[in-house]
Design an enzyme around this catalytic site. Structure first.
Site, PDB file in Angstrom:
ATOM      1  N   HIS A 290       0.864  -1.183   0.000  1.00  7.79           N
ATOM      2  CA  HIS A 290       0.000   0.000   0.000  1.00  7.79           C
ATOM      3  C   HIS A 290       0.900   1.232   0.000  1.00  7.79           C
ATOM      4  CE1 HIS A 290       0.819   0.549   4.250  1.00  7.79           C
ATOM      5  NE2 HIS A 290       0.196  -0.574   4.608  1.00  7.79           N
TER       6      HIS A 290
ATOM      7  N   HIS B   4       3.937   1.543   2.429  1.00  9.53           N
ATOM      8  CA  HIS B   4       5.160   0.837   2.023  1.00  9.53           C
ATOM      9  C   HIS B   4       5.867   1.610   0.901  1.00  9.53           C
ATOM     10  CE1 HIS B   4       2.381  -2.654   3.186  1.00  9.53           C
ATOM     11  NE2 HIS B   4       3.203  -2.482   4.199  1.00  9.53           N
TER      12      HIS B   4
ATOM     13  N   CYS C 237       2.250 -10.117  19.796  1.00  5.44           N
ATOM     14  CA  CYS C 237       1.331  -9.610  18.753  1.00  5.44           C
ATOM     15  C   CYS C 237       1.778 -10.167  17.412  1.00  5.44           C
ATOM     16  CB  CYS C 237       1.325  -8.079  18.711  1.00  5.44           C
ATOM     17  SG  CYS C 237       0.440  -7.467  17.247  1.00  5.44           S
TER      18      CYS C 237
ATOM     19  N   CYS D 113       2.518  -7.432  14.714  1.00  9.01           N
ATOM     20  CA  CYS D 113       3.860  -6.821  14.833  1.00  9.01           C
ATOM     21  C   CYS D 113       4.939  -7.889  14.824  1.00  9.01           C
ATOM     22  CB  CYS D 113       4.019  -6.056  16.144  1.00  9.01           C
ATOM     23  SG  CYS D 113       2.900  -4.705  16.410  1.00  9.01           S
TER      24      CYS D 113
ATOM     25  N   CYS E 283      -2.867  -4.634  21.339  1.00 13.17           N
ATOM     26  CA  CYS E 283      -1.652  -4.045  20.764  1.00 13.17           C
ATOM     27  C   CYS E 283      -1.970  -2.609  20.334  1.00 13.17           C
ATOM     28  CB  CYS E 283      -1.219  -4.874  19.551  1.00 13.17           C
ATOM     29  SG  CYS E 283      -0.089  -3.960  18.478  1.00 13.17           S
TER      30      CYS E 283
ATOM     31  N   HIS F 148      -2.063  -2.449  16.323  1.00 12.38           N
ATOM     32  CA  HIS F 148      -3.094  -3.176  15.578  1.00 12.38           C
ATOM     33  C   HIS F 148      -4.469  -3.140  16.244  1.00 12.38           C
ATOM     34  CE1 HIS F 148       0.654  -4.743  13.837  1.00 12.38           C
ATOM     35  NE2 HIS F 148      -0.062  -4.790  12.740  1.00 12.38           N
TER      36      HIS F 148
ATOM     37  N   LYS G 233      -2.748   5.313  11.677  1.00 12.66           N
ATOM     38  CA  LYS G 233      -1.812   4.737  10.716  1.00 12.66           C
ATOM     39  C   LYS G 233      -2.604   3.985   9.651  1.00 12.66           C
ATOM     40  CE  LYS G 233       1.927   1.380  10.398  1.00 12.66           C
ATOM     41  NZ  LYS G 233       1.995  -0.055  10.654  1.00 12.66           N
TER      42      LYS G 233
ATOM     43  N   LYS H 170      -3.620  -2.072   5.857  1.00 11.29           N
ATOM     44  CA  LYS H 170      -4.532  -3.016   5.216  1.00 11.29           C
ATOM     45  C   LYS H 170      -5.394  -3.693   6.265  1.00 11.29           C
ATOM     46  CE  LYS H 170      -4.378  -3.315   0.711  1.00 11.29           C
ATOM     47  NZ  LYS H 170      -3.443  -4.034  -0.119  1.00 11.29           N
TER      48      LYS H 170
HETATM   49  N1  MSP Z   1       8.746  -7.019   7.981  1.00 12.11           N
HETATM   50  C1  MSP Z   1       8.870  -5.920   8.867  1.00 12.11           C
HETATM   51  C2  MSP Z   1      10.170  -5.160   8.633  1.00 12.11           C
HETATM   52  C3  MSP Z   1      11.399  -5.989   8.751  1.00 12.11           C
HETATM   53  S1  MSP Z   1      12.827  -5.053   8.389  1.00 12.11           S
HETATM   54  C4  MSP Z   1      14.073  -6.029   8.889  1.00 12.11           C
HETATM   55  C5  MSP Z   1       7.692  -4.976   8.699  1.00 12.11           C
HETATM   56  N2  MSP Z   1       7.060  -5.040   7.544  1.00 12.11           N
HETATM   57  S2  MSP Z   1       5.769  -4.186   7.160  1.00 12.11           S
HETATM   58  O1  MSP Z   1       5.450  -4.605   5.835  1.00 12.11           O
HETATM   59  O2  MSP Z   1       4.743  -4.343   8.138  1.00 12.11           O
HETATM   60  O3  MSP Z   1       6.155  -2.677   7.215  1.00 12.11           O
HETATM   61  C6  MSP Z   1       7.256  -2.218   6.536  1.00 12.11           C
HETATM   62  C7  MSP Z   1       7.394  -0.736   6.589  1.00 12.11           C
HETATM   63  O4  MSP Z   1       6.250  -0.083   6.073  1.00 12.11           O
HETATM   64  C8  MSP Z   1       7.611  -0.193   7.998  1.00 12.11           C
HETATM   65  O5  MSP Z   1       8.713   0.704   7.963  1.00 12.11           O
HETATM   66  C9  MSP Z   1       6.358   0.569   8.277  1.00 12.11           C
HETATM   67  O6  MSP Z   1       6.588   1.678   9.083  1.00 12.11           O
HETATM   68  C10 MSP Z   1       5.957   1.004   6.880  1.00 12.11           C
HETATM   69  N3  MSP Z   1       4.565   1.355   6.875  1.00 12.11           N
HETATM   70  C11 MSP Z   1       3.487   0.525   6.999  1.00 12.11           C
HETATM   71  N4  MSP Z   1       2.359   1.294   7.072  1.00 12.11           N
HETATM   72  C12 MSP Z   1       2.700   2.602   6.997  1.00 12.11           C
HETATM   73  C13 MSP Z   1       2.003   3.809   6.948  1.00 12.11           C
HETATM   74  N5  MSP Z   1       0.693   3.871   7.060  1.00 12.11           N
HETATM   75  N6  MSP Z   1       2.731   4.938   6.772  1.00 12.11           N
HETATM   76  C14 MSP Z   1       4.075   4.940   6.589  1.00 12.11           C
HETATM   77  N7  MSP Z   1       4.763   3.826   6.636  1.00 12.11           N
HETATM   78  C15 MSP Z   1       4.105   2.652   6.923  1.00 12.11           C
HETATM   79  O7  MSP Z   1       7.425  -4.195   9.595  1.00 12.11           O
END
Ligand code: MSP
Length: 518
Positions: A20, A23, A129, A132, A147, A150, A303, A306
């Site tokens: 999304h 990411h 969690c 997380c 959490c 979430h 935040k 999904k």
């Molecule tokens: N798999 C772990 C990271 C492992 S790194 C060794 C993880 N993955 S994640 O897919 O959940 O999130 C990855 C990144 O996307 C995180 O830095 C997270 O902050 C970012 N984001 C997820 N949702 C977000 C927003 N709504 N806004 C900005 N960044 C966000 O965590």
């Protein structure tokens, strides 16, 4: 040895769903920064990838009735890689934690820590969690054991596990952040990390025994390595961690390690600024130069995610505004490090005023005037002292801001120069000068100065909006490659060659049909 590369990583993303815009925000920021460093003439290594083990991915695969490896393969190939390609992300490598190159190096690293006495067996009991993938402290949770990220209940885990002596590294970590304030940014993130370290840090359970979707603990194959311990190592396994001296991997490691910047969202700061450096200290490896925690994209004040059904796919935005406006907007609108809300109205407003009017129109007006008044050929070299010095100031300011990850400050500086050039054209009124044959030299001078200013804007904006700036570069008749233009040379005046033939190409930022549809 060859020059040390500027090495930047994004987090590796969970493949429980498609990407999304949260990411994409991190990945685009990484892409812009690495493109900027490439244009500074540096050797660069840009890594992204996917985090594929653990309960979260396993549960999703099971819910979909698919084996976890098949689930990951499909999502990586059909969702993650295509989205990065569509967003014009120029990563040098893509690591998947299910690849043998990663799994083997993780096992070797863990065995090394065990031999050094940093691992022991114990019992973990407490909240976990799955969203997380984190063992929580009771103090971290909201009322009812939810959490805070979430808003869902944690599960209670009670297992015999292997533990990493995290607590042993606390004094050295505190010392590290006190001595190297830029090792964790922004300052608010560093303060949070130091406060956490000054509290009661416990050792970390680094294995799980109740499911098998993970990397086996080498000496106890009934357990799999805790997904974060496995995932954090990607930054080092991808560049040859622990490979034999003289091998390709060892050479790569010497060229890249320590990483210059780990870009992360603020929700995963502790993993990167506490656990990861402690793992590296235990192995006697140098620590990353900087962990930068950016803020969240918010929807309805929360935040965007999904799991809360507020996830927006990048294509929902790029279908309407185009890829380059997407890349531009979030870095321009939100100070990197702060949270920001996404709104269609704000994005439409900036698209129209900054991209279509200030930048796109400037370029198309100039090209139209060169076609009309100069038969499409760039006139004789000219100079304007005020524009020239404004450009030199712009480049210095933009460069200092970009390398400090102040994307908003960097882009602002460039767009201020764009406004300045618009002001120059308005003030000099070339369309009036053109009416008087005796003022031909003056007309040429105005058009040349404007063209050379746009040449500079194209180079400076190229890391942010590569495709648009490449189109503009070609329309200006430039024969060289824009990617090879150095930031340090941008302010040298009069680089656009006299005699180049401009071409009226596609409109850079087409007018939006219905700016706030959606
Ligand atoms: N798999 C772990 C990271 C492992 S790194 C060794 C993880 N993955 S994640 O897919 O959940 O999130 C990855 C990144 O996307 C995180 O830095 C997270 O902050 C970012 N984001 C997820 N949702 C977000 C927003 N709504 N806004 C900005 N960044 C966000 O965590």
């Amino acid at each position: 040895m060859s020059e040390k590369s500027f090495y930047l990583s994004t987090p590796i993303y969970y493949v429980n769903d498609a990407p999304h815009i949260g990411h994409a925000y991190t990945t685009v920021a990484g892409d812009v920064l690495t493109r900027w460093h490439r244009q500074r003439g540096e050797s660069v290594w840009f890594l992204t990838g996917t985090d594929e083990h653990g309960q979260k991915v396993l549960n999703t695969a099971e819910k979909n009735g698919v084996a976890p490896q098949d689930w990951c393969d499909k999502l990586v190939e059909d969702a993650w890689k295509p989205v990065w390609k569509a967003l014009n992300i120029a990563n040098d490598d893509f690591i998947r934690t299910t690849e043998p190159r990663h799994m083997e190096r993780v096992q070797r690293f863990l065995s090394g820590l065990k031999e050094q006495g940093h691992i022991y067996s114990g019992k973990y009991e407490g909240p976990y969690c799955i969203g997380c993938e984190e063992f929580k402290l009771p103090g971290d949770l909201l009322e009812g054991g939810l959490c805070p990220i979430h808003s869902k209940p944690c599960e209670t885990v009670s297992e015999e596990n292997w533990f990493f002596r995290l607590s042993a590294f606390v004094p050295a970590l505190i010392e590290h952040y006190k001595k190297n304030p830029t090792a964790c940014e922004p300052a608010s993130a560093r303060n949070e990390v130091v406060a956490f370290l000054e509290g009661e840090v416990q050792d970390l359970s680094i294995s799980r025994s109740t499911f098998d979707w993970g990397i086996p603990v080498p000496w106890d194959t009934k357990q799999v390595i805790y997904v974060w311990f496995d995932a954090l190592l990607n930054y080092a396994t991808a560049v040859g961690l622990g490979d034999e001296a003289g091998s390709v991997g060892a050479e790569m490691f010497a060229k890249t390690w320590p990483a210059d910047v780990h870009l992360v969202g603020k929700d995963i700061l502790r993993f990167h600024a506490v656990i990861w450096p402690a793992m590296l200290m235990a192995a006697g490896l140098p620590l990353p130069k900087k962990v930068f925690a950016h803020g969240w994209l918010l929807v309805g004040g929360e935040k965007m995610s999904k799991s809360k059904l507020t996830g927006i796919a990048p294509s929902d935005i790029t279908d309407h505004f185009g890829v380059d406006a997407f890349r531009y907007y979030f870095l321009r609108a939100i100070p990197f490090g702060s949270d920001g809300s996404f709104s269609w109205e704000d994005m439409s407003a900036r698209y129209t005023s900054e991209l279509a009017n200030d930048f796109g129109n400037l370029a198309s007006r100039l090209i139209a005037m060169i076609e009309k008044y100069c038969d499409g050929v760039i006139p004789a070299l000219a100079k304007d002292a005020a524009l020239e010095s404004a450009l030199a100031e712009t480049v210095a300011k933009a460069d200092a801001s970009m390398v400090a990850l102040d994307f908003q400050g960097g882009i602002n500086a460039i767009m201020e120069f764009c406004k300045r050039v618009n002001g120059y054209v308005t003030e000099r009124e070339p369309w009036i000068v053109a009416k008087d044959e005796s003022r031909k030299a003056e007309l040429n001078e105005i058009l040349y100065n404007t063209a050379d200013s746009i040449r500079a804007l194209a180079v400076l904006l190229h890391p942010v909006m590569p495709a648009t700036c490449e189109t503009l570069w070609a329309a200006l008749g430039m024969q060289s490659s824009i990617a090879e233009q150095k930031i340090s040379d941008v302010a040298t005046w009069a680089q656009i060659p006299t005699g180049s033939r401009v071409t009226k190409g596609a409109v850079l930022f087409p007018r939006l049909e219905d700016p706030v549809a959606k």
